[in-house]
Design a protein around this motif. Sequence first.
Motif, PDB file in Angstrom:
ATOM      1  N   GLU A 138       0.934  -1.168  -0.003  1.00 31.87           N
ATOM      2  CA  GLU A 138      -0.154  -0.082  -0.095  1.00 31.87           C
ATOM      3  C   GLU A 138       0.907   0.929   0.442  1.00 31.87           C
ATOM      4  O   GLU A 138       1.190   2.004  -1.019  1.00 31.87           O
ATOM      5  CB  GLU A 138      -1.277  -0.532   1.227  1.00 31.87           C
ATOM      6  CG  GLU A 138      -1.960   1.524   1.363  1.00 31.87           C
ATOM      7  CD  GLU A 138      -2.456   1.131   2.353  1.00 31.87           C
ATOM      8  OE1 GLU A 138      -2.494   0.638   3.430  1.00 31.87           O
ATOM      9  OE2 GLU A 138      -4.026   1.870   2.236  1.00 31.87           O
ATOM     10  N   THR A 139       1.194   1.650   0.613  1.00 33.86           N
ATOM     11  CA  THR A 139       2.214   2.202   0.911  1.00 33.86           C
ATOM     12  C   THR A 139       3.316   3.282   0.282  1.00 33.86           C
ATOM     13  O   THR A 139       3.651   4.254  -0.678  1.00 33.86           O
ATOM     14  CB  THR A 139       2.965   2.942   2.362  1.00 33.86           C
ATOM     15  OG1 THR A 139       2.270   2.238   3.807  1.00 33.86           O
ATOM     16  CG2 THR A 139       3.148   4.167   2.626  1.00 33.86           C
ATOM     17  N   LEU A 142       1.561   3.569  -3.165  1.00 39.97           N
ATOM     18  CA  LEU A 142       0.872   5.407  -3.304  1.00 39.97           C
ATOM     19  C   LEU A 142       2.381   5.866  -3.042  1.00 39.97           C
ATOM     20  O   LEU A 142       2.104   7.244  -3.680  1.00 39.97           O
ATOM     21  CB  LEU A 142      -0.064   5.581  -1.818  1.00 39.97           C
ATOM     22  CG  LEU A 142      -1.038   4.602  -1.531  1.00 39.97           C
ATOM     23  CD1 LEU A 142      -1.668   4.794  -0.447  1.00 39.97           C
ATOM     24  CD2 LEU A 142      -1.991   5.059  -2.808  1.00 39.97           C
ATOM     25  N   ASN A 146       1.109   9.085  -6.636  1.00 43.36           N
ATOM     26  CA  ASN A 146       1.496  10.177  -6.020  1.00 43.36           C
ATOM     27  C   ASN A 146       2.205  10.814  -6.639  1.00 43.36           C
ATOM     28  O   ASN A 146       0.947  12.271  -7.325  1.00 43.36           O
ATOM     29  CB  ASN A 146       0.891  10.018  -4.551  1.00 43.36           C
ATOM     30  CG  ASN A 146      -0.370  10.304  -4.341  1.00 43.36           C
ATOM     31  OD1 ASN A 146      -1.633   9.936  -4.687  1.00 43.36           O
ATOM     32  ND2 ASN A 146      -0.304   8.919  -3.031  1.00 43.36           N
ATOM     33  N   GLY A 387      -4.338  12.735  -4.135  1.00 50.38           N
ATOM     34  CA  GLY A 387      -4.874  12.537  -3.275  1.00 50.38           C
ATOM     35  C   GLY A 387      -4.680  10.570  -3.059  1.00 50.38           C
ATOM     36  O   GLY A 387      -5.959  10.336  -2.591  1.00 50.38           O
ATOM     37  N   CYS A 388      -4.434   9.893  -3.897  1.00 49.18           N
ATOM     38  CA  CYS A 388      -4.481   8.746  -4.209  1.00 49.18           C
ATOM     39  C   CYS A 388      -4.119   7.496  -2.879  1.00 49.18           C
ATOM     40  O   CYS A 388      -3.641   7.781  -1.796  1.00 49.18           O
ATOM     41  CB  CYS A 388      -3.559   8.370  -4.731  1.00 49.18           C
ATOM     42  SG  CYS A 388      -3.193   8.118  -6.785  1.00 49.18           S
ATOM     43  N   VAL A 389      -6.071   7.614  -2.990  1.00 45.33           N
ATOM     44  CA  VAL A 389      -5.883   5.598  -2.099  1.00 45.33           C
ATOM     45  C   VAL A 389      -5.372   4.382  -2.300  1.00 45.33           C
ATOM     46  O   VAL A 389      -5.453   4.196  -3.557  1.00 45.33           O
ATOM     47  CB  VAL A 389      -6.931   6.220  -1.634  1.00 45.33           C
ATOM     48  CG1 VAL A 389      -7.699   7.515  -0.384  1.00 45.33           C
ATOM     49  CG2 VAL A 389      -8.434   5.787  -2.658  1.00 45.33           C
TER      50      VAL A 389
ATOM     51  N   ARG B 174       3.121   8.554   2.286  1.00 41.21           N
ATOM     52  CA  ARG B 174       2.286   7.983   1.009  1.00 41.21           C
ATOM     53  C   ARG B 174       2.406   9.257   0.340  1.00 41.21           C
ATOM     54  O   ARG B 174       1.368   9.467  -0.833  1.00 41.21           O
ATOM     55  CB  ARG B 174       0.640   7.296   1.309  1.00 41.21           C
ATOM     56  CG  ARG B 174      -0.151   7.961   2.479  1.00 41.21           C
ATOM     57  CD  ARG B 174      -1.064   7.774   2.790  1.00 41.21           C
ATOM     58  NE  ARG B 174      -0.826   6.326   3.609  1.00 41.21           N
ATOM     59  CZ  ARG B 174      -1.159   5.278   3.904  1.00 41.21           C
ATOM     60  NH1 ARG B 174      -2.486   4.889   3.064  1.00 41.21           N
ATOM     61  NH2 ARG B 174      -0.769   4.467   4.811  1.00 41.21           N
ATOM     62  N   ARG B 175       1.658  10.481   1.172  1.00 44.27           N
ATOM     63  CA  ARG B 175       1.399  11.925  -0.249  1.00 44.27           C
ATOM     64  C   ARG B 175       2.962  12.213  -0.464  1.00 44.27           C
ATOM     65  O   ARG B 175       2.710  13.808  -1.064  1.00 44.27           O
ATOM     66  CB  ARG B 175       1.011  12.849   0.660  1.00 44.27           C
ATOM     67  CG  ARG B 175      -0.788  12.113   0.998  1.00 44.27           C
ATOM     68  CD  ARG B 175      -1.873  11.819   0.167  1.00 44.27           C
ATOM     69  NE  ARG B 175      -2.598  11.256  -0.109  1.00 44.27           N
ATOM     70  CZ  ARG B 175      -4.088  11.123   0.547  1.00 44.27           C
ATOM     71  NH1 ARG B 175      -4.140  11.597   0.937  1.00 44.27           N
ATOM     72  NH2 ARG B 175      -4.648  10.099   1.216  1.00 44.27           N
TER      73      ARG B 175
END
Lengths: 538, 538
Positions: A138-139, A142, A146, A387-389, B174-175
């Motif tokens: 995940e992280t 992202l 992003n 803001g991708c999730v 992540r951002r």
Amino acid sequence: MSEHKEKDDYLPSNCFVTSMLTDMYQLTMTYAYWKGGRSDDVAVFDLLFRKNPFGGEYTIFAGLDECLRYVNVFGFSDTDVSNLRALFPEWEEKFWDYLLALDTSKIKVYAMREGAVAFPKVPMIRVEGPLGVAQLLETTFLCLVNFPSLVATNAARHRIAAGPTKKLSEFGLRRAQGPDGAMSASRYAYLGGFDATSNLAAGIKNDILLRGTHAHSFVSSYIGLHELNTKLLRRANSDEEVDFVDLCQNQLKLLKASRCNTGELAAFIAYAQAYPKGFLALVDTYDTLSSGVPNFLAVSLALNKLGYQPVGIRLDSGDLAYLSRECRKQFIQVSKAFSVPFEKLTIVASNDLNEEVLYSLRDQGHEIDSFGIGTHLVTCQRQPALGCVYKLVEINGSPRIKVSQDIVKVTIPGRKKPFRLYGRANQPVLDLLVLAGSPDPVVGERILCRHPFDSQKRVYISPQRVEPLHTLVWDGKSVPPLYSLQQCKEYCASQLKAVRSDHIRRLNPTPYKVSVTLELFTFLNDLWQSEVPIPEID
Amino acid sequence: MSEHKEKDDYLPSNCFVTSMLTDMYQLTMTYAYWKGGRSDDVAVFDLLFRKNPFGGEYTIFAGLDECLRYVNVFGFSDTDVSNLRALFPEWEEKFWDYLLALDTSKIKVYAMREGAVAFPKVPMIRVEGPLGVAQLLETTFLCLVNFPSLVATNAARHRIAAGPTKKLSEFGLRRAQGPDGAMSASRYAYLGGFDATSNLAAGIKNDILLRGTHAHSFVSSYIGLHELNTKLLRRANSDEEVDFVDLCQNQLKLLKASRCNTGELAAFIAYAQAYPKGFLALVDTYDTLSSGVPNFLAVSLALNKLGYQPVGIRLDSGDLAYLSRECRKQFIQVSKAFSVPFEKLTIVASNDLNEEVLYSLRDQGHEIDSFGIGTHLVTCQRQPALGCVYKLVEINGSPRIKVSQDIVKVTIPGRKKPFRLYGRANQPVLDLLVLAGSPDPVVGERILCRHPFDSQKRVYISPQRVEPLHTLVWDGKSVPPLYSLQQCKEYCASQLKAVRSDHIRRLNPTPYKVSVTLELFTFLNDLWQSEVPIPEID
């Protein structure tokens, strides 16, 4: 620029990108999944964004290549485990064996093509596989999507603002968010539509055209002509050496420019002596029109007499529209007066440019050929984060939903295939999400497309073309083809060309439709009702 | 955390930080300086910013350690030269020998201490040495100071907004703007006043406290209690295993909470089974007050019965002030009703927090103990770039000036020593720039301090304390002491404490005075007059 990269090209592109570059809670979850016997449950995660950046209605998808490089090197080393042991001394011994053995051999990654135009709610990437591993991606995913997508989108917007014929160079290294922020910005600005970069390392690494001449300090380091260690310059087409300083001074007299800074003239002469074939001068150190331009023209006329053609000037302050027009006027006057081909000398502009300034310059009329854009481009000043999730949408075949009081935060559950449906003019009309087990939309067959949440919004379409947006790019190992940066750049340009212009226009762009099938609409809304308690007013 | 780092600790902290991480024009200038015989001229460059970020009146200086690591590894390899040769085939052969031999053995770096409070126009770093080398440090130094200083300042502002007792964790990986943007953000947020990070790699690398529990996906991955692979949990102080699921369900009945999501309960039970001593639950996946909090309390009461103390909750959506107060109320009620010590359970809040939201929460009254701050902190959303510049101020003993129509862009020429002068309350009153050859200000001796450009602004001061702001940190080699991150963090906190509160307040902060001596004022203004032509209206 080969179509198919070799496996050994799969080196991590960034020294920080390891499986430890993640939020610690990914590891605490990994342990809890393992402890709860759920590590091998089959999960599906969607990576998507909910809102286009910069007040626009489109986004460029980028970063996939780096995600795949990461998937390829995913795993925990003995050093990682010993670091984690120190943090979590209470974790069971067997877990460390599990962690050391983790790999992505059971992971599947589906994705849009890098460089694609993407829209909110449509997953750019779908990850399937064991919960324990899929969660851990995940992280890092992202982080790797992003910023690249944000910069590529920003670059595409600058390209549209500048128009197709202007040269655009990325000049942002010094103001970027760290060295890798800069490296990413160079790469993805190129993907999104820039022509060149000033960043030497990024240019060489990514095979991007490099641009740059000199700074103000070069000019101000010269106080007078006595600092020139030689007066000579060789003619272009013979070995004869000429007193170039004398020649420049004579040209300056002919130009009747009496208020030029002599240190600046010395600096320009020194620069021309080093680059007689590539003379481009920064002209605003003292005063652009009174000093910089006449000094530049004097040296340029002298170069011309020796058989060299100067390149042009860079403006780095002041009213760029006005100054560029005045400079062009002077170039044309000098061309006529001295019979030299200086009409089309390049005018480069820099200094805090951004999308709005580019539009404003167009409105005012300008004579700039090439823009150097730094801070606003590379830090995405107008909106510095996308803001991708990364949301769980299915587990062991059961759809999962992330609910929220805020409707834009509700995720669309289930394993889904996204399609782009094209209308009569071969332009994309809408993106449609279809449940994985359901039939694909068919060319010429009328299909009902529904807004995922708003039951009032429905539309029928008989698509002229149906484009599946996802392909399988990782199936335990890399799935060819892999695309080069150049190919991604070209794909991005072609995608932007295909989109209806009102979706990408500057003011009040039309939102692009993202829809679900009737089946998915019903499924989504039923699940929502069943999972979430109806609030009760006390 | 030793005071003196070892030489072999001087590894580059970032794989991208090499001498090729620079703007190409630095190399074209290097060649032109070399070609013009000026490479060994003695240059002085100042690194400074012109305007404080975020509408404030102070800036935290950071990034020095990384600059010094870079200076230590500065140089061009054979590979670099072969890459450059391909770009510049026309450069003379002897230049490559010059480039290969370049090092920083003749460079001196003077700097403020990392973590210092800095103000506009006062150089944070001064570089002296051969023009050819000192010029080449420009872009890399700027890249290594701009973002660290920006993030540290942003973190300091968040710390001031949150108040001294709250825990602050950086959650931005992540951002962030790329992996290294994230790594830098973690490090410099810590320096500026944060307590912890979620970024595993950054926490381990920098010895920063790590924080994190689980995500929404952990909660939504559970549909019901049947997915729990064991019902048991061992008591804290014996080997007896108890039916923990049954116990949790009973507690939920006692709480009379009828609208809880069962999947969420299952997830909390699984999490508590993995972390009985560290149970902190994310409670907003379905509905915070109707489902998340009662489920959390049920599991917490069950843990309490087995001898464990739960940690708390995290709120990630909704009205954080209201929800935190409601949660605290419930904790207190349950503490009384069940005789358990739950009054002070930790309430963590996240979700798009920033400085303004922290102030707003304080105004509203809240019960949050700990904030997790991501996007706004790490990308510095309010202002994503600091505008540090690196300006030539002296060459071979002659002062140089960069002039501009815009007065804030005019640089203060000459080799200068900056001092901080303290007033009666041992608080800094102003920073004073003094020409290098001139006497230092003396405690108790009245001195005239002038605004560098505005002749109306003058002030006399008899300083109670005089602090030289620059020390020599590189003299061909590293000059001890070198400070650890922890020491820089402590220094930053002490510096902020010393500054008069009106300089750091939220609204309309007072600008801090930056002055020059009468001598430097005269010198600066004479040079300006002599270098710049007076504009003429045609």
